[in-house]
Design a protein around this motif. Structure first.
Motif, PDB file in Angstrom:
ATOM      1  N   PRO A   1       0.852  -1.192   0.000  1.00 48.06           N
ATOM      2  CA  PRO A   1       0.000   0.000   0.000  1.00 48.06           C
ATOM      3  C   PRO A   1       0.892   1.248   0.000  1.00 48.06           C
ATOM      4  O   PRO A   1       1.998   1.222   0.538  1.00 48.06           O
TER       5      PRO A   1
ATOM      6  N   SER B   1      -2.859  13.248  -0.826  1.00 47.01           N
ATOM      7  CA  SER B   1      -4.203  13.723  -0.468  1.00 47.01           C
ATOM      8  C   SER B   1      -4.738  13.060   0.797  1.00 47.01           C
ATOM      9  O   SER B   1      -5.867  13.335   1.210  1.00 47.01           O
ATOM     10  N   MET B   2      -3.951  12.202   1.414  1.00 45.50           N
ATOM     11  CA  MET B   2      -4.443  11.479   2.596  1.00 45.50           C
ATOM     12  C   MET B   2      -4.616  12.417   3.782  1.00 45.50           C
ATOM     13  O   MET B   2      -3.798  13.319   3.995  1.00 45.50           O
ATOM     14  N   ASN B   3      -5.670  12.170   4.559  1.00 46.67           N
ATOM     15  CA  ASN B   3      -5.799  12.875   5.826  1.00 46.67           C
ATOM     16  C   ASN B   3      -5.147  12.007   6.915  1.00 46.67           C
ATOM     17  O   ASN B   3      -4.775  10.858   6.660  1.00 46.67           O
ATOM     18  N   PRO B   4      -4.992  12.554   8.123  1.00 47.74           N
ATOM     19  CA  PRO B   4      -4.280  11.802   9.166  1.00 47.74           C
ATOM     20  C   PRO B   4      -4.875  10.423   9.473  1.00 47.74           C
ATOM     21  O   PRO B   4      -4.148   9.478   9.763  1.00 47.74           O
ATOM     22  N   LEU B   5      -6.210  10.314   9.383  1.00 45.45           N
ATOM     23  CA  LEU B   5      -6.832   9.013   9.672  1.00 45.45           C
ATOM     24  C   LEU B   5      -6.440   7.987   8.600  1.00 45.45           C
ATOM     25  O   LEU B   5      -6.241   6.806   8.889  1.00 45.45           O
ATOM     26  N   GLU B   6      -6.314   8.469   7.382  1.00 51.01           N
ATOM     27  CA  GLU B   6      -5.898   7.575   6.304  1.00 51.01           C
ATOM     28  C   GLU B   6      -4.414   7.200   6.433  1.00 51.01           C
ATOM     29  O   GLU B   6      -4.020   6.090   6.076  1.00 51.01           O
TER      30      GLU B   6
ATOM     31  N   GLU C   1      -4.459   4.450   8.890  1.00 50.15           N
ATOM     32  CA  GLU C   1      -4.843   3.193   8.227  1.00 50.15           C
ATOM     33  C   GLU C   1      -3.683   2.634   7.402  1.00 50.15           C
ATOM     34  O   GLU C   1      -3.467   1.423   7.350  1.00 50.15           O
ATOM     35  N   LEU C   2      -2.964   3.535   6.751  1.00 51.30           N
ATOM     36  CA  LEU C   2      -1.833   3.100   5.917  1.00 51.30           C
ATOM     37  C   LEU C   2      -0.734   2.469   6.772  1.00 51.30           C
ATOM     38  O   LEU C   2      -0.166   1.435   6.407  1.00 51.30           O
TER      39      LEU C   2
ATOM     40  N   ALA D   1      -1.811  -1.015   7.805  1.00 53.36           N
ATOM     41  CA  ALA D   1      -1.679  -1.996   6.723  1.00 53.36           C
ATOM     42  C   ALA D   1      -0.206  -2.314   6.448  1.00 53.36           C
ATOM     43  O   ALA D   1       0.157  -3.464   6.184  1.00 53.36           O
TER      44      ALA D   1
ATOM     45  N   LEU E   1      -6.114   9.048  17.545  1.00 47.46           N
ATOM     46  CA  LEU E   1      -5.541  10.076  16.671  1.00 47.46           C
ATOM     47  C   LEU E   1      -5.875  11.459  17.227  1.00 47.46           C
ATOM     48  O   LEU E   1      -7.023  11.717  17.582  1.00 47.46           O
TER      49      LEU E   1
ATOM     50  N   PHE F   1       0.021  15.532  13.454  1.00 51.81           N
ATOM     51  CA  PHE F   1      -0.882  14.619  14.159  1.00 51.81           C
ATOM     52  C   PHE F   1      -0.087  13.534  14.863  1.00 51.81           C
ATOM     53  O   PHE F   1       1.089  13.311  14.575  1.00 51.81           O
TER      54      PHE F   1
ATOM     55  N   ALA G   1      -6.969  -5.599   5.131  1.00 53.85           N
ATOM     56  CA  ALA G   1      -5.669  -5.078   5.580  1.00 53.85           C
ATOM     57  C   ALA G   1      -4.539  -5.510   4.653  1.00 53.85           C
ATOM     58  O   ALA G   1      -3.486  -4.886   4.632  1.00 53.85           O
TER      59      ALA G   1
ATOM     60  N   ARG H   1      -4.573  -5.214   1.530  1.00 48.48           N
ATOM     61  CA  ARG H   1      -4.544  -4.244   0.431  1.00 48.48           C
ATOM     62  C   ARG H   1      -4.223  -4.914  -0.907  1.00 48.48           C
ATOM     63  O   ARG H   1      -3.464  -4.376  -1.712  1.00 48.48           O
TER      64      ARG H   1
ATOM     65  N   LYS I   1     -13.306  13.559   0.939  1.00 46.72           N
ATOM     66  CA  LYS I   1     -12.494  13.562  -0.290  1.00 46.72           C
ATOM     67  C   LYS I   1     -13.237  14.275  -1.420  1.00 46.72           C
ATOM     68  O   LYS I   1     -12.642  14.936  -2.262  1.00 46.72           O
TER      69      LYS I   1
ATOM     70  N   MET J   1     -11.222  15.472  14.351  1.00 45.00           N
ATOM     71  CA  MET J   1     -10.046  16.252  13.944  1.00 45.00           C
ATOM     72  C   MET J   1     -10.047  16.508  12.443  1.00 45.00           C
ATOM     73  O   MET J   1      -9.868  17.642  11.995  1.00 45.00           O
TER      74      MET J   1
END
Lengths: 201, 391
Positions: A95, A100-105, A108-109, A112, A128, A139, B287, B289, B358, B387
């Motif tokens: 992955p 463009s990711m926000n902190p929550l993404e 998640e990254l 993974a 978070l 963050f 997970a 991916r 998004k 947040m």
């Protein structure tokens, strides 16, 4: 195979396996030419960490007990890190980070990425929260993972996205003792962090 | 040298004994007969040493955090094993392992592992029985013992190969992990696989299952593999089971007879037994991916149960996480269907928050967040969502 060739074979094999460490003194350090931090104690920088990517890895007690992974500007489309392997073509596609990711993404990254790297189904991020990082918006979140050695490790990730790149630090260690003991040092280190060089532009 | 996941996975393909490098040769030969129920290898035999090692490993495994403890599911899988194995029921211990890949294995001492990725992928009990029956075939013919003896001398090399692992938690602290290396080199041979297939089919028929579950499972796995070359390269099953197309053809041929088409599928029983863990299995699959592969899996499962909100959520997650062109719309469509059907988890609304943000739809994102908190007031990621909603 002669005895000498056997000895040479094993010597070569072991040479490739040795993990060279470099002492990191408690004075201001530049990591990957882009992050400047002030450690409050002596760390060890790993020459061979098994992590592949835009990262630098430090430890205090050894990588089995605690590691500090610096993310030194992960670009859009790049993984956070992968496992160094002799057969990269056999690795599943990892992955990747998106600008463009926000902190929550990002959380998640990391989950993974960790799940894949440590071959585990027990990897989680949580709690978070916003955090000032390198004089800007960033963050922080907590991590928990159990690797194949069955040891429970907890950690904290602190990061910021600037100019479409991810900069950050993830300190994690064995839940018993080896994380908690150095958590204040990690917090100090984060507070001292500045982006320098190309990252400061 | 570091272990790839493929290699790790192979550790559990019934090749566990390969690391045992010492022991007397030529004792307790496997022969062509079935194992006797209650069999224990004679003292002083090389096989006894092998069993002792596996017993030690099993004791350690019993404490593993990766073993799924849910009593109902364990009892159910054990019932399937006993229905197939009958007289061997007391010799087999089943461990359900939380690993999102398709695999099962059987050690020579009777330790059977069933991975959760397999449970997610089976449509019904007959398909599960096909895999369990196949592994029982290896066990009854003592194939692992045969393979161990074949490669015993080579196995010493694997101990050396494992030296390079330094990464915390990913290292080679477990014998099972080390076995991966050897297992990737030494798989069952074609004759052994064919024999295990034949025994598996026979056990299925005797137990009253339709043997069609066997070719179906292979067909499904091949479809998954075709979803991406890289994904196929890393498939545990294809790493150790040669010539999958050829095997699929052979299984189809063997189950062509009319009488083979009768028999139980046990679909409702299978679905009910998995109910308590399905959400976890879905999340573990996500997970990874492996978007192409997961899409195939979820679409196939949806074809069986089109009203399953959890599967629609899962399909939406594949698109959201992939994040390609048009994926936001695909994800929202899937989440929408998930909400309209039954069993969608509250996390569906969390995902809607992320997609709507998004798309710049902040009001919709806020509404979805409020709905998420209604359904999951104790959500641990509520702070994180607040947040990003403020940003």
């Amino acid at each position: 195979m002669t005895r000498l060739s056997i000895i040479l074979f094993f010597a070569a094999l072991l040479a490739g396996c040795v993990t060279p460490y470099a002492i990191v003194n408690p004075e201001r350090q530049t990591v990957g030419d882009v992050i400047s931090v002030q450690p409050g104690m002596m760390w060890n920088k790993l020459g061979y960490s098994g992590f592949e990517g835009n990262v630098e890895v430090w430890t205090i007690d050894g990588p089995q007990l605690n590691t500090l992974v610096f993310f030194t500007g992960v670009r859009d489309g790049e993984p956070l890190f992968t496992r160094r392997t002799a057969n990269p073509e056999q690795q599943e596609k990892p992955p990747v980070f998106r600008a463009s990711m926000n902190p929550l993404e990002v959380q998640e990254l990391l989950e993974a990425t960790v799940a894949r790297f440590f071959q585990t189904t027990l990897a989680q991020g949580r709690n978070l929260n916003p955090e000032t990082v390198a004089d800007g918006q960033g963050f922080r979140f907590e991590t928990r993972l159990v690797g194949r050695d069955e040891v429970e490790r907890v950690g904290i990730f602190v990061g910021t996205i600037r100019n479409k790149r991810l900069y950050g630090a993830w300190f994690q260690g064995a839940r018993l003792h080896y994380f908690k003991r150095y958590e204040p040092e990690f917090d100090r280190l984060v507070k001292s962090a500045k982006l320098v060089g190309e990252a400061a532009k | 040298v570091s272990l790839t996941r493929r290699q790790f996975g192979c550790a559990l393909c019934g090749l566990a004994p390969l690391l045992l490098t010492k022991g007397a040769r030529g004792q307790g030969g496997s022969g062509a007969s079935f194992l006797t129920p209650g069999y224990r290898p004679p003292a002083e035999s090389d096989e006894k040493g092998l069993w002792s090692m596996m017993d030690r490993e099993e004791r350690r495994f019993q404490e593993s955090r990766f073993v799924v403890r849910e009593p109902a599911l364990n009892s159910y899988v054990r019932d399937v094993v006993c229905r197939l194995g009958k007289d061997y029921c007391q010799d087999v211990r089943v461990y359900i392992v939380r690993t999102p890949h398709f695999n099962a294995s059987m050690a020579p001492n009777g330790m059977m592992q069933v991975w959760t990725g397999l449970l997610l992928r089976c449509n019904d009990e007959a398909q599960l029985a096909a895999i369990v029956g196949h592994e029982m075939g290896h066990y009854l013919r003592r194939h692992t013992v045969e393979r161990w003896r074949d490669v015993r001398d080579k196995a010493a090399a694997s101990a050396v190969l494992g030296l390079g692992l330094t990464v915390a938690g990913a290292g080679s602290l477990s014998v099972l992990t080390d076995l991966a290396l050897t297992a990737s080199i030494f798989a069952f041979n074609r004759d052994q696989e064919r024999e295990a297939d034949d025994i598996g089919l026979e056990l299925m028929v005797k137990a009253g299952y339709t043997p069609l579950g066997a070719p179906e499972v292979w067909e499904q796995l091949l479809a998954e593999a075709k979803a991406g070359t890289a994904e196929r390269a890393s498939s545990f099953l294809f790493a150790t089971h040669p010539e999958p197309e050829e095997r699929l053809d052979a299984l189809r041929e063997k189950t062509k007879r009319d009488e083979a088409r009768t028999g139980e599928r046990g679909r409702d029983r299978y679905q009910a037994s998995l109910a308590g863990v399905r959400k976890q299995l879905v999340q573990d699959e996500l997970a990874l991916r492996q978007y192409g592969r997961s899409e195939v899996v979820f679409e196939r499962l949806l074809a069986q149960t089109p009203d399953d909100g959890l599967l629609w959520y899962a399909k939406g997650e594949v698109y959201r996480l992939r994040g390609g062109e048009g994926d936001a719309e695909r994800a929202m469509n899937a989440y929408g269907t998930a909400i309209e059907t039954t069993g969608a988890p509250p996390e569906t609304y969390r995902s809607i928050v992320l997609v709507e943000l998004k798309r710049g739809e902040r009001e919709r994102a806020q509404k979805a967040f409020e709905r998420y908190l209604e359904l999951r007031p104790e959500a641990s990621d509520a702070g994180g969502l607040r947040m990003i909603l403020k940003q």
